[in-house]
Design a protein around this motif. Sequence first.
Motif, PDB file in Angstrom:
ATOM      1  N   MET A   1     -11.947   3.666 -14.507  1.00  0.00           N
ATOM      2  CA  MET A   1     -11.515   3.244 -13.177  1.00  0.00           C
ATOM      3  C   MET A   1     -12.717   2.871 -12.318  1.00  0.00           C
ATOM      4  N   SER A   2     -12.579   1.809 -11.567  1.00  0.00           N
ATOM      5  CA  SER A   2     -13.625   1.454 -10.633  1.00  0.00           C
ATOM      6  C   SER A   2     -13.454   2.276  -9.358  1.00  0.00           C
ATOM      7  N   VAL A   3     -14.569   2.726  -8.795  1.00  0.00           N
ATOM      8  CA  VAL A   3     -14.500   3.584  -7.621  1.00  0.00           C
ATOM      9  C   VAL A   3     -14.540   2.722  -6.369  1.00  0.00           C
ATOM     10  N   ALA A   4     -13.455   2.736  -5.630  1.00  0.00           N
ATOM     11  CA  ALA A   4     -13.397   1.999  -4.372  1.00  0.00           C
ATOM     12  C   ALA A   4     -13.923   2.894  -3.256  1.00  0.00           C
ATOM     13  N   LEU A   5     -13.973   2.351  -2.049  1.00  0.00           N
ATOM     14  CA  LEU A   5     -14.524   3.095  -0.924  1.00  0.00           C
ATOM     15  C   LEU A   5     -13.756   4.371  -0.658  1.00  0.00           C
ATOM     16  N   ASN A   6     -12.436   4.307  -0.759  1.00  0.00           N
ATOM     17  CA  ASN A   6     -11.616   5.464  -0.429  1.00  0.00           C
ATOM     18  C   ASN A   6     -11.129   6.212  -1.664  1.00  0.00           C
ATOM     19  N   ASN A   7     -10.456   5.517  -2.538  1.00  0.00           N
ATOM     20  CA  ASN A   7      -9.854   6.126  -3.723  1.00  0.00           C
ATOM     21  C   ASN A   7     -10.216   5.330  -4.969  1.00  0.00           C
ATOM     22  N   PRO A   8     -10.294   5.990  -6.122  1.00  0.00           N
ATOM     23  CA  PRO A   8     -10.452   5.234  -7.365  1.00  0.00           C
ATOM     24  C   PRO A   8      -9.174   4.439  -7.627  1.00  0.00           C
ATOM     25  N   LEU A   9      -9.315   3.168  -7.920  1.00  0.00           N
ATOM     26  CA  LEU A   9      -8.150   2.322  -8.174  1.00  0.00           C
ATOM     27  C   LEU A   9      -8.172   1.824  -9.613  1.00  0.00           C
ATOM     28  N   ALA A  10      -6.994   1.668 -10.178  1.00  0.00           N
ATOM     29  CA  ALA A  10      -6.884   1.162 -11.545  1.00  0.00           C
ATOM     30  C   ALA A  10      -7.339  -0.297 -11.584  1.00  0.00           C
ATOM     31  N   SER A  11      -7.992  -0.669 -12.664  1.00  0.00           N
ATOM     32  CA  SER A  11      -8.431  -2.050 -12.828  1.00  0.00           C
ATOM     33  C   SER A  11      -7.245  -2.925 -13.226  1.00  0.00           C
ATOM     34  N   LEU A  12      -7.439  -4.237 -13.116  1.00  0.00           N
ATOM     35  CA  LEU A  12      -6.378  -5.173 -13.499  1.00  0.00           C
ATOM     36  C   LEU A  12      -6.012  -4.989 -14.971  1.00  0.00           C
ATOM     37  N   GLU A  13      -7.016  -4.773 -15.806  1.00  0.00           N
ATOM     38  CA  GLU A  13      -6.768  -4.570 -17.234  1.00  0.00           C
ATOM     39  C   GLU A  13      -5.933  -3.320 -17.478  1.00  0.00           C
ATOM     40  N   GLN A  14      -6.245  -2.227 -16.750  1.00  0.00           N
ATOM     41  CA  GLN A  14      -5.485  -0.989 -16.899  1.00  0.00           C
ATOM     42  C   GLN A  14      -4.037  -1.176 -16.467  1.00  0.00           C
ATOM     43  N   LEU A  15      -3.836  -1.994 -15.443  1.00  0.00           N
ATOM     44  CA  LEU A  15      -2.478  -2.216 -14.931  1.00  0.00           C
ATOM     45  C   LEU A  15      -1.668  -3.099 -15.880  1.00  0.00           C
ATOM     46  N   GLU A  16      -2.317  -4.096 -16.454  1.00  0.00           N
ATOM     47  CA  GLU A  16      -1.592  -5.035 -17.314  1.00  0.00           C
ATOM     48  C   GLU A  16      -1.174  -4.402 -18.640  1.00  0.00           C
ATOM     49  N   THR A  17      -2.058  -3.593 -19.195  1.00  0.00           N
ATOM     50  CA  THR A  17      -1.751  -2.929 -20.468  1.00  0.00           C
ATOM     51  C   THR A  17      -2.268  -1.501 -20.417  1.00  0.00           C
ATOM     52  N   THR A  18      -1.403  -0.569 -20.086  1.00  0.00           N
ATOM     53  CA  THR A  18      -1.817   0.826 -20.018  1.00  0.00           C
ATOM     54  C   THR A  18      -2.042   1.371 -21.426  1.00  0.00           C
ATOM     55  N   ILE A  19      -2.730   2.485 -21.504  1.00  0.00           N
ATOM     56  CA  ILE A  19      -2.993   3.129 -22.794  1.00  0.00           C
ATOM     57  C   ILE A  19      -1.678   3.515 -23.466  1.00  0.00           C
ATOM     58  N   SER A  20      -0.722   3.965 -22.671  1.00  0.00           N
ATOM     59  CA  SER A  20       0.578   4.346 -23.228  1.00  0.00           C
ATOM     60  C   SER A  20       1.276   3.147 -23.866  1.00  0.00           C
ATOM     61  N   ARG A  21       1.213   1.999 -23.189  1.00  0.00           N
ATOM     62  CA  ARG A  21       1.875   0.814 -23.737  1.00  0.00           C
ATOM     63  C   ARG A  21       1.193   0.325 -25.017  1.00  0.00           C
ATOM     64  N   ARG A  22      -0.116   0.488 -25.067  1.00  0.00           N
ATOM     65  CA  ARG A  22      -0.826   0.145 -26.308  1.00  0.00           C
ATOM     66  C   ARG A  22      -0.417   1.084 -27.442  1.00  0.00           C
ATOM     67  N   ASP A  23       0.045   2.281 -27.060  1.00  0.00           N
ATOM     68  CA  ASP A  23       0.517   3.258 -28.050  1.00  0.00           C
ATOM     69  C   ASP A  23       1.993   3.080 -28.393  1.00  0.00           C
ATOM     70  N   GLY A  24       2.605   2.039 -27.853  1.00  0.00           N
ATOM     71  CA  GLY A  24       3.992   1.759 -28.204  1.00  0.00           C
ATOM     72  C   GLY A  24       5.024   2.306 -27.250  1.00  0.00           C
ATOM     73  N   VAL A  25       4.600   2.867 -26.109  1.00  0.00           N
ATOM     74  CA  VAL A  25       5.544   3.350 -25.100  1.00  0.00           C
ATOM     75  C   VAL A  25       5.992   2.161 -24.251  1.00  0.00           C
ATOM     76  N   SER A  26       7.281   1.983 -24.086  1.00  0.00           N
ATOM     77  CA  SER A  26       7.781   0.845 -23.317  1.00  0.00           C
ATOM     78  C   SER A  26       7.430   0.994 -21.840  1.00  0.00           C
TER      79      SER A  26
END
Length: 261
Positions: A1-26
């Motif tokens: 995760m990239s660290v933003a000024l306030n909160n760590p935010l998920a990257s575009l790549e993380q949002l498009e294909t999460t680890i769970s989805r790569r593992d076959g979770v719908s």
Amino acid sequence: MSVALNNPLASLEQLETTISRRDGVSEELEEDLRNLGSELIESAGILLKLPQVAMATAQVLFQRFFYMASLKEFGIVEIGMGSLFLASKLEECFVRMTHLITVYDILIRRLKGLSTRTPLDAFSQRAYQLKNMAIAAEMQILRKLGFIVHVQLPYNLMINYLRILGLEDHETVARRAWNYLNDGLRTNIYVTHEPPTIAVAAIWLACRDEQIKLPCQIGQEWWLLFDVDSVNFKNVAAHIRRLYYKKLDGKNLPLYKDDMS
């Protein structure tokens, strides 16, 4: 995760294909499990009489975690307990492990339609398993998040924004906006958007409900006062509203990693 000024935010790549989805979770199952896991955290926090900030912090940590790990590897019960246990320390309202696992056991049995009359035996194998799960989960959360566990919530911002807009005394708008912030914790918006955007989305939804037209100043829309983009806050609002159009079938959702087919 990239660290933003306030909160760590998920990257575009993380949002498009999460680890769970790569593992076959719908996508639908992942969304439902994030929703249910956050709901269990809130319910447990209420039963434990924890302050709102602790429950909200735990829910945000829970959502962040599953951008760094798969639902095939970690269940929502263990990570929910670990998130709440960690948040109670961060917010200095420490909860006893025995109380935490007892409450979760009650919630799980209630969810599955089982009797909750007999409380969890603190010396049983079940209690031992839940305790080990919670302790291990807390360490996994810290490790996966790189010990970046600061959470900035939008509640105070939302109140300040209402004051600036002259709506601080409008109880219905304030209450509705607060509820929208709470409901949003069951989605991923706290990992995808900064607190000002979430606060504006909650106010916008509340004012639409109450049919209140917010002021424009010098030709500018009101949300520009808070340096928020309309596309972003309307996207947040849409995510929150989606919650109300879908019934969550918690009884048949997998609570543990071993339940994932």
